[in-house]
Design an enzyme around this catalytic site. Structure first.
Site, PDB file in Angstrom:
ATOM      1  N   CYS A   1       3.404  -6.084  11.785  1.00 32.01           N
ATOM      2  CA  CYS A   1       2.001  -5.837  11.467  1.00 32.01           C
ATOM      3  C   CYS A   1       1.457  -6.839  10.446  1.00 32.01           C
ATOM      4  O   CYS A   1       2.199  -7.523   9.756  1.00 32.01           O
ATOM      5  CB  CYS A   1       1.841  -4.410  10.937  1.00 32.01           C
ATOM      6  SG  CYS A   1       0.153  -3.778  11.074  1.00 32.01           S
TER       7      CYS A   1
ATOM      8  N   ASP B   1       4.740   6.601   7.199  1.00 31.81           N
ATOM      9  CA  ASP B   1       4.707   5.603   6.134  1.00 31.81           C
ATOM     10  C   ASP B   1       5.438   6.139   4.899  1.00 31.81           C
ATOM     11  O   ASP B   1       5.769   7.324   4.826  1.00 31.81           O
ATOM     12  CB  ASP B   1       3.260   5.274   5.777  1.00 31.81           C
ATOM     13  CG  ASP B   1       3.097   3.855   5.261  1.00 31.81           C
ATOM     14  OD1 ASP B   1       4.113   3.241   4.858  1.00 31.81           O
ATOM     15  OD2 ASP B   1       1.957   3.353   5.256  1.00 31.81           O
TER      16      ASP B   1
END
Length: 217
Positions: free
Chosen positions: A15, A131
């Protein structure tokens, strides 16, 4: 939803890509997905025009994902359409209706959260991203602690991962996939092709191990 299949080892998303060489390095190393940040305030943020150029370099078998945080549905739709990305990743407090509103067009929907979730799909997402408790801190979960409970279904572990710990994270949690951004950077917001390659090799368990089956998306 763009098809995401099982059976090809750990699903890996790289990412926060900003340049053509970054994208090329991720694809060549065997990434299953690449992410472009549209949320404001990040050193990795790109606009729709840049993301469109980058997404055009990505082969059909690799999922392109736009990353958003707390942005209105209309803005997410516009940036997704203008950039041509096929996936939408949401970081925020969006409810199930938000995901339903973005379902049209065959988009793959990713829900990112630092909270405990029972299983992927509770909000209508196709993939769930767990996360770290303090997103952006670079500090990972204590994966072996009782406080960390792996969700069911297709979920990606993120936060504090790098080439040195990703394999242990996968083996400890049983994660279906992993997501990395700062862990493959040589400076804040600047990716390293060498670290991208090392991360993917480590995640899959052996040097040079690229995807051994067909496209996953």
């Amino acid at each position: 939803m763009a098809e995401v299949t099982d059976g090809a080892g750990v699903f890996i998303k790289i990412c926060g890509l900003k340049t053509g060489p970054d994208v090329d390095a991720a694809v060549a190393a065997g990434a299953d997905a690449v992410g472009f940040v549209f949320a404001a305030g990040s050193p990795r943020t790109v606009d729709a025009a840049v993301a469109r150029e980058l997404a055009a370099r990505v082969p059909a078998g690799v999922l392109t994902v736009g990353v958003f945080r707390g942005q209105p549905v209309a803005e997410v739709r516009r940036l997704t359409e203008e950039s041509g990305v096929r996936g939408v990743q949401l970081h925020g407090d969006e409810g199930p209706e938000y995901y339903e509103a973005l379902r049209a067009g065959g988009r793959t929907l990713l829900r990112a959260t630092a909270r405990h979730v029972e299983r992927c799909g509770e909000y209508g997402e196709d993939l769930l991203l767990i996360d770290a408790p303090d997103p952006g801190s670079g500090k990972p979960w204590n994966w072996a602690a009782a406080e960390f409970t792996a969700p069911g279904g297709r979920w990606l572990l993120a936060g504090g991962l790098g080439p040195d710990n990703v394999r242990r994270a996968v083996e400890t949690t049983g994660a279906w996939g992993v997501d990395v951004s700062s862990g493959v950077e040589r400076a804040r917001g600047v990716k390293s092709p060498e670290l991208i390659r090392a991360f993917i090799e480590a995640a899959r368990g052996e040097p040079g191990m690229i995807r051994k089956t067909g496209p996953r998306v």
